[in-house]
Structure formats: C-alpha cells, structure tokens
Design an enzyme around this catalytic site. Structure first.
Site, PDB file in Angstrom:
ATOM      1  CG  HIS A   1      35.348  40.223  35.192  1.00 45.02           C
ATOM      2  ND1 HIS A   1      34.457  41.551  35.166  1.00 45.02           N
ATOM      3  CD2 HIS A   1      35.141  39.706  33.926  1.00 45.02           C
ATOM      4  CE1 HIS A   1      33.892  41.636  34.044  1.00 45.02           C
ATOM      5  NE2 HIS A   1      34.201  40.585  33.430  1.00 45.02           N
TER       6      HIS A   1
ATOM      7  CG  ASP B   1      37.321  40.356  45.733  1.00 43.10           C
ATOM      8  OD1 ASP B   1      37.016  39.736  44.517  1.00 43.10           O
ATOM      9  OD2 ASP B   1      36.528  40.633  46.362  1.00 43.10           O
TER      10      ASP B   1
END
Length: 471
Positions: free
Chosen positions: A162, A371
């Site tokens: 992720h 991110d």
C-alpha cells in the site's frame, strides 16, 4: 479450524479497539485505512482475516463480522517494539517514503520482525482451504508470502504493497534486502499503487537475485513466474456518496460552516499525524500567505485534522510537538478573538462527521511529501455531489496519477504551494466544476470493488476468486 477459500493477512484486524456493551465488534474505520477500504467487500464475501487485535498480550476470542471470520495474532510489548515500532515503522517506513526521516537499522528489530511474520504466515497457512487464496497486505508482512509458500505450495498467494516501493538506490541500503525481496517473490502476484514501483522491483530482482525480467510485469525466479503490476487502490464510492446525501450530514455541514464563522473560503486537510503528510510545509505556506496579506483570517479559515498515530515512537511525538507549536504561533500572530487562523483537531472522526467536513471545505489540501495513494483525496471527490470544490493535491501521492484535473503541486516547494493554494481559492467556478466533474467521473468507474476485481482477476486467471466479490 474452519478453513476459508479467501484469507486476508494484514497487520491489524478490522475491529474497533473496544467492543460495544453487548460484546459486538464493528469495522475499525480511519482516514485512508485498509479496513475502511476493504470493508465493503469482505463484509459480504466469506473470508478469514488474520491480524493483530490492537491489544498487547494473548489473542482474544473474537466473533465473526457477518461472513468474515477473525483470526487474531498475539503480540507482546516486545513484539510491538521490535516488529511494529522498530523494523516496520522506524526502518522500512522512512526508507520507503524517500527517507524524509532517516531510517534506523537495528539488528534486533529484524529478528523480531521475522519471528512475527512467521506467526502470521503459520496462521494464514492453517486458515486457507486447499487450493484457496491468501492475500497478504503491506510492508509489515513482506516475509509472509514466501513463508506461506513453504508451508502451502498448493494455494494462490497475492501480495499488495500500500505504501510506495522505493527506488533501487534507497532499497539497497537495507541490510536485509535479499530476504525482503525473496519474501515478496513468494507471491504469485505482487501489486503496487503506481507503475514505477513495479519497475523498481524488476530492477532490484535482476540485480540482487539474478532473476530474469520480462518487461516490468513478469519475473522468473527459481522455477516460478511472478507477476507484478500497478493496481491503484480506491474507496467505497457509493458509501461516501450516500453519507454525503444524508439530511443529517448536510445539516451538520451547514452547522460546521456556521461554527467556523461563515467564512468565504474553508481550507481542509485530514491526515494521520505523520511526517510524510507534509503538514509542516502546509502550515508554513499558509502562514506566509497570512503574513503577506494575500489571505485574510476574516474571510478564510484553515481546518487541520490530525489523527494521532504511532504515539510511542519518538519521531512522531516530536512531530506533534512541532506542529502544535507552529499552530499556536500562527494563531497568536494572525488570529483574532473568536477567529483563529487555524482550527487544529487532534482526534479521529467518524464517517458521517468526515462527510460533513468534506462538504464544508471549499478547498481540500492533500499535500503529502510521499504517499502510496491517499484515499482521503478520493473521499473528498466522492462527497462533492454538486461538483463544487477544489482539490490541491501533491504530485507525490498515488492519487495524482488518476486526478490529473486536481491542482497538483510539489509540496517541497513552499512558494509553489502558496501559488497553487491561491489559484485554487481564486479559480473560476466553471473551471472548478469542470475539474471536479472529471475527477468524479473517473472515481465512479474506479471504486474499491473494481480495484479488488482487477487485482484478484490478475492473480487468478480462472476468475473464481474475483467472481465472489459483490457488486
């Protein structure tokens, strides 16, 4: 033990830290959280979730949530210190996020990380039925795919990262780089948020393991073929749209605007309290706009929600102190009685309150330094049913690949961030509507169900796994 055809393995179980008065557990939801993204699928699909309950000590006996069976892993205080706070979040996390903070290499942490990964792998191997599928999630458990393969060569194994996967020159710093690569390559499919990550792992496996790489999506290693690819994660779009349409949520949004003094513009950021989120750079840019008189407190308000995170890790405690000090300085210099320049909230919010906040915000500011995806950006877009509002988005968030109509910015460039904020605040309403409509159209066709179907279809070419995903 009752076995499942689909087993999800993640650091945390998707349950709240506290049970209700009747002992029932609910989904644990947080901005950008894995459980929040997967709940729409796994509440309706028979499966087992292997993970830690959130409490130190023996594993609790947890009830099922709908058709989802909980399989808790016991973690002691020493386990958490070495595996979670240590190797996962003080070694891998900073290195995988462009070394925004210096990674710490501690040999003892590695031993604990490996031992905890073994426990997760053993539980998953026991929980999956013959010929079933195990889907391992994220950087906490990079050794688990290979450990499962050694125990259960009959099952399909997927691994999804992720967070960003770093460029080779950063990954090469890891003392245990070979073991980590081998761990991931135990999977049949290694998935990432962005295509560059697949390219990075292809380079590393060729260099460090002598693997044969075909393009960026196929690695031949030790007699097996491992697929790689980008599968941008998404949200439960229908859930957020339904929340935003509720009368009580819309009423709450109007009340929030009133509580903020009915300013002409509301800027909102919702982040975990983490140094990768760019909160300090964002505050600097906003402070300088106030200092230069380009933004006035009377007509513009900034709301910063910071959800507490990893509070036992020293770097995170220092970050919180710095941010609170800076917010105090900004409010002291530029605020008025009853009119703070920055509303700073260090607390989690439930889903309805978040939906109300998203509708209150004229400009959503999502500017992480790095991110993997950033699902908050997608939640904001989903909540804007009237196609109003502006999204200021870091080009270093995975969502930037999909939201090309956002006001994209390099968050390291404070002057550029200031100009982008002003551009979003002063944009023509017709331009904002065009941008938001384009982002909403893309998001509608790329929700959480589509993400899961895309990944699981690639993992299992027969389509049997993906066929059990609802929607």
């Amino acid at each position: 033990m009752r076995q499942s055809s689909l087993v999800v393995v993640a650091n945390r179980l998707p349950v709240d830290d506290n049970s209700a008065f009747d002992g029932a557990f609910e989904w644990r939801r947080s901005p950008g959280g894995l459980a929040g993204a997967l709940h729409a699928i796994l509440e309706q699909t028979p499966a087992t979730w292997v993970g830690w309950s959130g409490h130190e000590g023996p594993a609790p006996d947890l009830p099922d949530i709908g058709s989802l069976r909980m399989c808790p892993i016991a973690l002691s205080a020493d386990d958490l210190a070495g595996y979670y706070e240590g190797f996962a979040n003080s070694t891998l996390w900073p290195l995988y996020h462009d070394a925004v903070e210096q990674a710490v290499f501690d040999r003892g942490w590695w031993e604990t990380y490996r031992e905890v990964n073994r426990r997760f792998a053993e539980a998953a191997a026991e929980a999956v039925e013959p010929g079933g599928t195990v889907w391992v999630q994220d950087y906490h458990l990079q050794l688990v795919p290979q450990m499962i393969r050694e125990r259960r060569p009959d099952v399909l194994i997927g691994f999804f990262l992720h967070v960003p996967f770093p460029p080779p020159e950063l990954f090469m710093q890891l003392p245990r780089r070979i073991e980590l690569l081998r761990g991931m390559l135990g999977a049949d499919l290694v998935g990432f948020q962005r295509p560059q990550a697949a390219h990075n792992i292809a380079q590393l496996t060729a260099k460090l393991l002598g693997a044969e790489v075909t393009g960026d999506d196929q690695i031949s290693f030790e007699g097996r073929t491992i697929r790689t690819g980008a599968f941008p994660m998404s949200i439960d779009v229908a859930e957020m749209q339904a929340l935003a349409a509720r009368r009580d949520v819309r009423t709450r949004a109007a009340q929030l605007r009133s509580d903020l003094g009915r300013p002409r513009r509301v800027l909102l950021s919702v982040d975990r309290l983490d140094y990768i989120k760019g909160i300090e750079q964002r505050l600097t840019a906003y402070s300088e706009l106030l200092r230069d008189g380009r933004v006035k407190v009377r007509d513009t308000v900034m709301v910063q929600v910071a959800v507490p995170s990893r509070e036992r890790v020293e770097k995170y405690r220092r970050l919180r102190d710095r941010i609170e000090s800076e917010v105090g300085r900004i409010n002291g210099e530029y605020g008025r009685v009853g009119e703070p320049a920055v509303h700073y909230l260090i607390q989690p919010f439930d889903r309805a309150e978040l939906a109300a906040l998203y509708q209150t915000a004229d400009i959503m500011v999502v500017t992480p330094l790095r991110d993997g995806m950033n699902l908050v950006a997608k939640e904001y877009v989903a909540a804007r049913a009237d196609a109003t509002g502006a999204l200021v988005l870091s080009e270093f968030a995975g969502a930037a690949d999909e939201f090309t109509d956002a006001f994209q910015v390099n968050p390291h460039d404070v002057d550029g961030l200031k100009e982008r904020l002003l551009q979003a605040m002063e944009a023509d309403p017709a331009d904002l509507e065009r941008r938001m409509t384009a982002m909403r159209d893309h998001l509608t066709g790329h929700d959480i169900v589509q993400w899961a179907r895309s990944y699981l279809t690639t993992l299992d070419s027969t389509g049997r796994v993906a066929a059990r995903i609802p929607g």
